[in-house]
Design an enzyme around this catalytic site. Sequence first.
Site, PDB file in Angstrom:
ATOM      1  N   LYS A   1      21.634  45.965   0.173  1.00 18.81           N
ATOM      2  CA  LYS A   1      21.130  46.884   1.191  1.00 18.81           C
ATOM      3  C   LYS A   1      20.554  48.164   0.577  1.00 18.81           C
ATOM      4  CE  LYS A   1      25.605  49.047   2.130  1.00 18.81           C
ATOM      5  NZ  LYS A   1      25.256  50.325   1.490  1.00 18.81           N
TER       6      LYS A   1
ATOM      7  N   GLU B   1      25.205  52.440   5.982  1.00 21.62           N
ATOM      8  CA  GLU B   1      26.577  52.205   6.453  1.00 21.62           C
ATOM      9  C   GLU B   1      26.747  52.634   7.915  1.00 21.62           C
ATOM     10  OE1 GLU B   1      28.313  50.473   4.649  1.00 21.62           O
ATOM     11  OE2 GLU B   1      28.214  50.981   2.532  1.00 21.62           O
TER      12      GLU B   1
ATOM     13  N   GLN C   1      32.399  45.138   7.765  1.00 21.25           N
ATOM     14  CA  GLN C   1      32.981  46.088   6.818  1.00 21.25           C
ATOM     15  C   GLN C   1      33.306  47.429   7.478  1.00 21.25           C
ATOM     16  OE1 GLN C   1      31.432  45.936   2.632  1.00 21.25           O
ATOM     17  NE2 GLN C   1      29.793  44.740   3.539  1.00 21.25           N
TER      18      GLN C   1
ATOM     19  N   ARG D   1      34.853  42.238  -2.827  1.00 19.13           N
ATOM     20  CA  ARG D   1      34.636  43.074  -4.027  1.00 19.13           C
ATOM     21  C   ARG D   1      34.557  42.192  -5.277  1.00 19.13           C
ATOM     22  NH1 ARG D   1      32.200  46.058  -1.826  1.00 19.13           N
ATOM     23  NH2 ARG D   1      32.563  44.684  -0.078  1.00 19.13           N
TER      24      ARG D   1
END
Length: 702
Positions: free
Chosen positions: A29, A213, A243, A594
């Site tokens: 992103k 975000e 997320q 992650r």
Amino acid sequence: MYRLNSLQRKIIKTINGPILVIAGAGSGKTRILTHRIVHMINNIGINPSNILALTFTNKAAKEMKNRISNMMNETNFSLISLGTFHSIFSRILRKESHWLGYKSNYTIYDQRDSENVIKKILEDTNFKTSFSPKNIIKKISEYKNNLFDKLRKKKEFYYKDIKKIYKIYVKKCSNSEALDFDDILLHTNYLFFHFPKILNKYQEKFQYILIDEYQDTNFSQNTIIKNLSSKYRNVFAVGDDAQSIYAFRGANISNILNFHKDYNEAKIFRLEQNYRSTNHIVEASNKIISFNKNQLFKKIWTKNEKGDEIKIYGAFSEKEEAQYIANYILFLKKIKKFQNKDFAILYRTNSQSHILEYAMKENNIPYKIGGSISFYKRKEIQDLLAYFRIINNPKDEESLLRILKKKINNKKTIKLLLIFSQKKNETIYNILKNLNRYHLYIKIYKKTKDNLENLISTIENFRLKLKDQNIYEIAQYIVKFLLKKEKKNNYNHDNFQLILDNISYYINDQKKLKKNGDISLSSFLQYFSLREGINENKEENKVSLMTIHLSKGLEFPVIFITGLEENLFPSKSSLENQFKLEEERRLFYVALTRAQKKAILTYTKSRFLWGKKIMNIPSRFIHEINEKFIEKKISISNYSYKLKTTDYEKILIKKGIKVFHKNFGIGTIIDIQRQNEIAIIKFQQSGEKKILLKLAKLIIYS
């Protein structure tokens, strides 16, 4: 680095109108955001000063700035407004503060400052409350971030005692000409709501708005975005509802879920290719998040290798869990040639870190703790900043009190000053400037009076010097002044040098910006207060230990997710309702994504929590992973929450297999004795050894 695919190019070239990009974990992103900004300026010809790009962390802003600056000329780059919500809107408030009735040299209070103010309120008023200062600030933050103060009709605080404290807190901040972090957004909303001309001014300036975000925005931030974008409707939001893990900070997942309702003409794009993780990790993550009902549909996929299956280890205690992790790190370093920095150990709560640290030390594994005392909180930095802040804003009571506590160390005198200040409705600084007039009323001894007068004289001298000298030179004077009492304060010279280096960096950086450059003390304090002022990030070859919340945005070849037990992860409080449980599942999703190469999940049969030994059952999140993505040596098809904890590794210990021992290296089991209690192992380097399996913590070499 991968090339832009056709979908990414389409997103970058779709310029006008509201756009939401649902960007899955590891989908690139940041690359989309940076390339889009460069395309808008270099290829479309959009004026860079009309672009506003908002992030949530200084790290993200810095990364975007670095990437963009490498792709365009310096003049255009310097005109872009790119930074965190708080840094961007704090700059706007400094320019427009007179509309709201306060000066531009206001101080920004951080969490610690705010808590100190609350503590003083509780002490001064003898107010009885069941809430700690930290929880009171949390409630006040929630109130402000939902714009319940003046802008939005609201019953009152849920708790009357907090309402009373809040009113005093607001007045104290106002008297000190200080804003806390939440005030920056709250006052920006005041500004745009009460002054339409100012709103129009910034609507014209920021005709193209990009938000990173987006799932982390709160009500206050989203209101600012909607107001700023209402004229041109060019809002480009990137985020991942899967997320969204910051509800405890006020983040509202409904902002991203309802984007299409706020902007009914919005175009929706989905970035679903993961460039980070192996196929096993991607598919396991998809399966986990599919259990959430409140989400935007997407199917993440990858062209990466299939990779290793996810490993699960059940331990009998947190000590065994930590030792297993340490041993497995040693094993992977020796066999797979991983380095310390390739590993991250993630946990749900900070209370889990102690035993993990102990295991790292015991096994001589270098490590670092994420979220430990940050540089700006160190006493050298706080002391120097206190002088900077009082020079900039003499009404800043918090900074002056810190200086007084260090310089005169007389609680009685400080208390008398506070009482007299409230009685006379005068700032402590002005009282100290006029001690000859006031000291008899306050009953200060001559020696203390002399010390206070010398201190104020020194501060006033610093303020005079600032007219002719820059902040770096003033900082040098302050450091010399502080070091006069070096033995008493036990200062670390390196910390002073580091902040001096950062001031120098700031000045040089601002000079490059030409017209936009601002090397004033007020500007530097804003830069530093909003956590933009530290350049001490050195890549260290150490294992990272951190909470899962801190791991967001990071990636590591190998991830350990620890403490996967019911009531710990998911947390006990999250089991109250579906909304909280779904956020907890998103947190597990973030942890797992992650990992680039390997993911190891651990849990324990018993653990000391809240001062007592707790018997555990494995987390439901383990059960939710599809069996085909888990190491095939052990089947979990009959998995049950009532099942006793199983130590998978010990079940597999048998004659003929290869194992790894942290001291003896790789060996082959040639015999098992005493009903599986002892193994005879022939090690490649050390020869034949008898190993007590209960204590050995062997790692299967596969």
